[in-house]
Design a protein around this motif. Structure first.
Motif, PDB file in Angstrom:
ATOM      1  N   LYS A  35       0.834  -1.213   0.000  1.00 27.97           N
ATOM      2  CA  LYS A  35       0.000   0.000   0.000  1.00 27.97           C
ATOM      3  C   LYS A  35       0.864   1.258   0.000  1.00 27.97           C
ATOM      4  O   LYS A  35       0.574   2.223  -0.702  1.00 27.97           O
ATOM      5  N   HIS A  36       1.921   1.264   0.828  1.00 23.23           N
ATOM      6  CA  HIS A  36       2.740   2.480   0.961  1.00 23.23           C
ATOM      7  C   HIS A  36       4.024   2.409   0.134  1.00 23.23           C
ATOM      8  O   HIS A  36       4.880   3.274   0.278  1.00 23.23           O
ATOM      9  N   GLN A  37       4.133   1.378  -0.680  1.00 22.53           N
ATOM     10  CA  GLN A  37       5.306   1.205  -1.551  1.00 22.53           C
ATOM     11  C   GLN A  37       6.603   1.352  -0.755  1.00 22.53           C
ATOM     12  O   GLN A  37       7.393   2.271  -0.965  1.00 22.53           O
ATOM     13  N   LEU A  38       6.751   0.424   0.191  1.00 24.48           N
ATOM     14  CA  LEU A  38       7.896   0.501   1.104  1.00 24.48           C
ATOM     15  C   LEU A  38       9.021  -0.413   0.647  1.00 24.48           C
ATOM     16  O   LEU A  38       8.779  -1.482   0.094  1.00 24.48           O
ATOM     17  N   ALA A  39      10.236   0.020   0.924  1.00 28.30           N
ATOM     18  CA  ALA A  39      11.401  -0.854   0.741  1.00 28.30           C
ATOM     19  C   ALA A  39      12.068  -1.000   2.094  1.00 28.30           C
ATOM     20  O   ALA A  39      12.189  -0.032   2.847  1.00 28.30           O
ATOM     21  N   ARG A  40      12.482  -2.233   2.390  1.00 28.27           N
ATOM     22  CA  ARG A  40      13.149  -2.474   3.667  1.00 28.27           C
ATOM     23  C   ARG A  40      14.647  -2.296   3.474  1.00 28.27           C
ATOM     24  O   ARG A  40      15.213  -2.813   2.508  1.00 28.27           O
ATOM     25  N   GLN A  41      15.280  -1.553   4.372  1.00 28.47           N
ATOM     26  CA  GLN A  41      16.732  -1.407   4.296  1.00 28.47           C
ATOM     27  C   GLN A  41      17.372  -2.772   4.514  1.00 28.47           C
ATOM     28  O   GLN A  41      16.964  -3.514   5.407  1.00 28.47           O
ATOM     29  N   ALA A  42      18.384  -3.070   3.715  1.00 32.00           N
ATOM     30  CA  ALA A  42      18.970  -4.408   3.769  1.00 32.00           C
ATOM     31  C   ALA A  42      19.594  -4.697   5.126  1.00 32.00           C
ATOM     32  O   ALA A  42      19.452  -5.780   5.673  1.00 32.00           O
ATOM     33  N   ARG A  43      20.277  -3.712   5.703  1.00 28.58           N
ATOM     34  CA  ARG A  43      20.991  -3.973   6.955  1.00 28.58           C
ATOM     35  C   ARG A  43      20.243  -3.384   8.148  1.00 28.58           C
ATOM     36  O   ARG A  43      19.417  -2.501   8.005  1.00 28.58           O
ATOM     37  N   GLY A  44      20.576  -3.901   9.318  1.00 33.20           N
ATOM     38  CA  GLY A  44      20.120  -3.239  10.541  1.00 33.20           C
ATOM     39  C   GLY A  44      18.744  -3.659  11.027  1.00 33.20           C
ATOM     40  O   GLY A  44      18.520  -3.767  12.208  1.00 33.20           O
ATOM     41  N   GLY A  45      17.819  -3.926  10.115  1.00 35.85           N
ATOM     42  CA  GLY A  45      16.479  -4.348  10.527  1.00 35.85           C
ATOM     43  C   GLY A  45      15.627  -3.174  10.989  1.00 35.85           C
ATOM     44  O   GLY A  45      16.115  -2.205  11.573  1.00 35.85           O
ATOM     45  N   GLY A  46      14.330  -3.256  10.697  1.00 35.15           N
ATOM     46  CA  GLY A  46      13.383  -2.287  11.246  1.00 35.15           C
ATOM     47  C   GLY A  46      13.361  -0.928  10.573  1.00 35.15           C
ATOM     48  O   GLY A  46      12.667  -0.028  11.032  1.00 35.15           O
ATOM     49  N   ILE A  47      14.084  -0.756   9.447  1.00 31.65           N
ATOM     50  CA  ILE A  47      14.095   0.560   8.784  1.00 31.65           C
ATOM     51  C   ILE A  47      13.438   0.439   7.408  1.00 31.65           C
ATOM     52  O   ILE A  47      13.864  -0.370   6.580  1.00 31.65           O
TER      53      ILE A  47
END
Ligand SMILES: C[S@@+](CC[C@H](N)C(=O)[O-])C[C@H]1O[C@@H](n2cnc3c(N)ncnc32)[C@H](O)[C@@H]1O
Length: 284
Positions: free
Chosen positions: A261-273
């Motif tokens: 819905k919000h066209q999100l991409a997850r940052q590869a490192r670190g988690g939760g971003i």
């Protein structure tokens, strides 16, 4: 042994706390409720959960409600918690924003507890500005909100004792960004000046808060479940500018339908971003 009336009173309190704050008290966490509410029950002369429920439903209800929610919130926090999200804020978000023409960087610490999270962000903005005097983003306002007025009061005072400071504040930053004061060390005015502390229940809706480039909402939604969690995440994502980042706790994830819905991409490192897709060139 608990009677069935005790069980019903416990279930009533579970539902009440979840409805008012989103915080879920699992069936096996009855002891937690007992321990946290014991001082209130003692001071109000209430001997059991059954008495407490009766009082909640009676004339004392209006004054008891916020006190119960206050006691059930957990304010565990520390400076630069988990380090990576704060390194990411400095090395990517501040840096990228400095190179954009997108106006002042707007930041929200949602569920800021006693203030360590927004103050850590303000310290990083101050350090970044000192290191890049000609190309630093303007970070004028960091909104910091929490449901707990007691935690917000500590945050507003900005005075921390040795125990709180030992949890993530190093000596160099302590000397640079704090002054010694009665009861501990007080955050310097230039760090505090960026931050506006406000009470806000994330369940209550927040169309008035505006839009942000960065939202930290870390270790808050871990206490929520089901639709309440999804709705709150949805509304937080609506409060993000295109290209903005939502920073959750390292192990917190966003359900797939909201990712789409919000066209999100997850940052590869670190988690939760998570990053919302930037607007097409020429639009913001
Ligand atoms: C464990 S602390 C996390 C503090 C900080 N974000 C961190 O990661 O260190 C969780 C905070 O969320 C707040 N909170 C819980 N339910 C909330 C709600 N419905 N609306 C706003 N804040 C809430 C609590 O009062 C508490 O201060």
């Amino acid at each position: 042994m608990y009677s069935s009336a005790d069980d019903q009173a416990f279930a009533f309190l579970q539902r009440f706390i979840e409805r008012e704050s989103g915080i879920v008290i699992a069936d096996n966490k009855r002891y937690l409720l007992e321990v946290r509410l014991a001082p209130l029950m003692r001071s109000e002369g209430l001997a059991s959960f059954r008495d407490l429920v009766a009082a909640l439903q009676g004339a004392r209800g209006a004054s008891l409600r916020p006190r119960i929610i206050e006691l059930m919130t957990t304010h565990e926090t520390l400076w630069f918690r988990d380090r990576f999200p704060f390194d990411f804020f400095r090395d990517h978000l501040l840096k990228e924003h400095a190179q954009s023409n997108d106006g002042p960087l707007t930041v929200w610490s949602a569920g800021c507890a006693t203030g360590q999270e927004p103050y850590s962000l303000s310290i990083l903005a101050e350090e970044f500005a000192a290191m890049h005097p000609r190309s630093h983003p303007d970070v004028k306002k960091i909104l910091a909100t929490d449901i707990s007025t007691a935690a917000l009061e500590v945050a507003r005072q900005g005075v921390y004792d040795a125990l709180a400071l030992r949890r993530g504040m190093d000596e160099v930053r302590l000397r640079r960004f704090f002054t010694e004061s009665a009861g501990g060390w007080k955050v310097r005015p230039e760090i505090a000046a960026r931050i506006t502390f406000r009470p806000l229940n994330l369940l209550a809706g927040f169309p008035h808060v505006g839009k942000f480039h960065v939202i930290f909402c870390r270790n808050v939604l871990i206490y929520f479940t089901g639709d309440r969690k999804t709705d709150t995440l949805d509304r937080l994502l609506q409060a993000l500018h295109p290209g903005g980042h939502l920073v959750l706790g390292a192990s917190e994830t966003i359900p797939e339908p909201l990712m789409l819905k919000h066209q999100l991409a997850r940052q590869a490192r670190g988690g939760g971003i998570y990053r919302k897709q930037p607007a097409p060139a020429g639009r913001s």
